[in-house]
Design an enzyme around this catalytic site. Sequence first.
Site, PDB file in Angstrom:
ATOM      1  N   CYS A  21       0.657 105.232  13.975  1.00  0.00           N
ATOM      2  CA  CYS A  21      -0.113 104.836  12.798  1.00  0.00           C
ATOM      3  C   CYS A  21       0.561 103.645  12.132  1.00  0.00           C
ATOM      4  O   CYS A  21       1.776 103.652  11.919  1.00  0.00           O
ATOM      5  CB  CYS A  21      -0.208 106.011  11.829  1.00  0.00           C
ATOM      6  SG  CYS A  21      -1.192 105.653  10.360  1.00  0.00           S
ATOM      7  N   HIS A  69      -8.979 109.397  14.501  1.00  0.00           N
ATOM      8  CA  HIS A  69      -7.818 109.019  13.683  1.00  0.00           C
ATOM      9  C   HIS A  69      -8.275 108.219  12.458  1.00  0.00           C
ATOM     10  O   HIS A  69      -7.831 108.478  11.325  1.00  0.00           O
ATOM     11  CB  HIS A  69      -6.857 108.193  14.553  1.00  0.00           C
ATOM     12  CG  HIS A  69      -5.642 107.699  13.848  1.00  0.00           C
ATOM     13  ND1 HIS A  69      -4.393 108.218  14.097  1.00  0.00           N
ATOM     14  CD2 HIS A  69      -5.459 106.721  12.915  1.00  0.00           C
ATOM     15  CE1 HIS A  69      -3.492 107.591  13.346  1.00  0.00           C
ATOM     16  NE2 HIS A  69      -4.127 106.668  12.624  1.00  0.00           N
ATOM     17  N   GLU A  70      -9.167 107.245  12.671  1.00  0.00           N
ATOM     18  CA  GLU A  70      -9.630 106.409  11.556  1.00  0.00           C
ATOM     19  C   GLU A  70     -10.511 107.200  10.586  1.00  0.00           C
ATOM     20  O   GLU A  70     -10.417 107.009   9.368  1.00  0.00           O
ATOM     21  CB  GLU A  70     -10.349 105.165  12.079  1.00  0.00           C
ATOM     22  CG  GLU A  70      -9.479 104.257  12.929  1.00  0.00           C
ATOM     23  CD  GLU A  70      -8.142 103.896  12.288  1.00  0.00           C
ATOM     24  OE1 GLU A  70      -8.104 103.608  11.080  1.00  0.00           O
ATOM     25  OE2 GLU A  70      -7.127 103.892  13.005  1.00  0.00           O
TER      26      GLU A  70
END
Length: 141
Positions: A85, A127-128
């Site tokens: 990240c 993830h986003e």
Amino acid sequence: MKILKFPNDKLRIKSDSLNYKEIRNIKFKKIKNCLLKSKGLAISAPQVGINKRFFIMDINSNLLLCINPVIIFKSSIRFISKEGCLSIPNYFSYINRSKYLLLGFFDSKGNYLELFFKNYFSSCVQHEIDHLNGILILDRT
């Protein structure tokens, strides 16, 4: 434009949807440049301090802007994704994600699109979306 780093509290805020007028006013080019400079795969609005629901993802050197994204379908087939990240430098985690998904979103012109993602790109979208909901990979381990 700078990428916010953990433990910045702004990364934990659930983002608001954009309306059409806001879409026209957001400086997407600056955020795209931030992503390119960072050499990451994707970046979400909260990571640059914007509390709105959009992200930009690099798919084979083509940048895809997803505004107000919604996961329409996620497969029950799962896989373990190794993820990093931009907001948590030098940290990687193994996360159980859906292998396939269908994403609905708007582009910068206000057109509604649906795209199918699998494997690595599916985990990137998830993830986003997590970022848009104030969730970090630290919360998924």
